[in-house]
Design a protein around this motif. Structure first.
Motif, PDB file in Angstrom:
ATOM      1  N   LEU A  35       0.825  -1.216   0.000  1.00 45.81           N
ATOM      2  CA  LEU A  35       0.000   0.000   0.000  1.00 45.81           C
ATOM      3  C   LEU A  35       0.860   1.267   0.000  1.00 45.81           C
ATOM      4  N   LEU A  36       1.866   1.297   0.865  1.00 48.89           N
ATOM      5  CA  LEU A  36       2.737   2.471   0.920  1.00 48.89           C
ATOM      6  C   LEU A  36       3.579   2.597  -0.348  1.00 48.89           C
ATOM      7  N   TRP A  39       1.350   4.091  -3.030  1.00 47.62           N
ATOM      8  CA  TRP A  39       1.223   5.528  -2.792  1.00 47.62           C
ATOM      9  C   TRP A  39       2.482   6.258  -3.252  1.00 47.62           C
ATOM     10  N   PHE A  40       3.654   5.727  -2.913  1.00 52.09           N
ATOM     11  CA  PHE A  40       4.921   6.369  -3.246  1.00 52.09           C
ATOM     12  C   PHE A  40       5.113   6.466  -4.759  1.00 52.09           C
ATOM     13  N   PHE A  42       2.785   6.295  -7.186  1.00 57.65           N
ATOM     14  CA  PHE A  42       1.806   7.207  -7.774  1.00 57.65           C
ATOM     15  C   PHE A  42       2.117   8.658  -7.454  1.00 57.65           C
ATOM     16  N   SER A  43       2.638   8.918  -6.277  1.00 55.27           N
ATOM     17  CA  SER A  43       3.010  10.289  -5.924  1.00 55.27           C
ATOM     18  C   SER A  43       4.175  10.780  -6.768  1.00 55.27           C
ATOM     19  N   ASN A  64       2.660  13.699   3.250  1.00 55.46           N
ATOM     20  CA  ASN A  64       3.748  12.998   2.565  1.00 55.46           C
ATOM     21  C   ASN A  64       4.884  12.662   3.522  1.00 55.46           C
ATOM     22  N   LEU A  67       3.662   9.650   5.664  1.00 56.73           N
ATOM     23  CA  LEU A  67       3.617   8.404   4.904  1.00 56.73           C
ATOM     24  C   LEU A  67       5.008   7.949   4.474  1.00 56.73           C
TER      25      LEU A  67
END
Length: 128
Positions: A35-36, A39-40, A42-43, A64, A67
């Motif tokens: 999950l993290l 997120w990383f 996609f960011s 940010n 996370l």
């Protein structure tokens, strides 16, 4: 001839009982890393450019920074658990096994502290 039953002779010689907890911890940290990690990635893909100013501004955003710190901590904890498993399985001597596990814990803790410190330093604006 012993009067003890077969169960009585082997009682206390088996598993320490912490293997299931170790297994579950590895699975939970794996899910958290997926999950993290998503997120990383996609960011980073959504970031307009990868200049120093843009990346530090991205890290300075509170969500940010939190996370990213969670990603660093979870990644290093998961790594430590995996490497400890390898050491327990493949290092032969008891003393070498203990020393190796202590050194690995120290290295992982140091890397985690440095990583999270770096993120917090940028987030609180004291990076030069």
């Amino acid at each position: 001839m012993s009067l003890r039953s077969p169960v009585g002779r082997v009682l206390g010689l088996g598993s320490a009982g912490d293997g299931v907890g170790h297994w579950w911890t590895l699975r939970v940290t794996s899910v958290a890393l997926v999950l993290l990690g998503l997120w990383f990635v996609f960011s980073l893909v959504r970031m307009p450019d990868t200049s120093y100013a843009s990346v530090t501004a991205w890290i300075a955003a509170p969500i940010n920074a939190v996370l990213l710190s969670l990603l660093i901590g979870t990644m290093l904890y998961h790594s430590l658990l995996g490497v400890q498993e390898v050491v327990e399985d493949y290092v032969a001597g008891h003393g070498a096994k203990i020393v190796t596990k202590i050194v690995l814990q120290f290295v992982h803790f140091l890397l985690g502290a440095l990583g999270i410190f770096s993120v917090l330093r940028i987030a609180f604006g004291s990076a030069a």
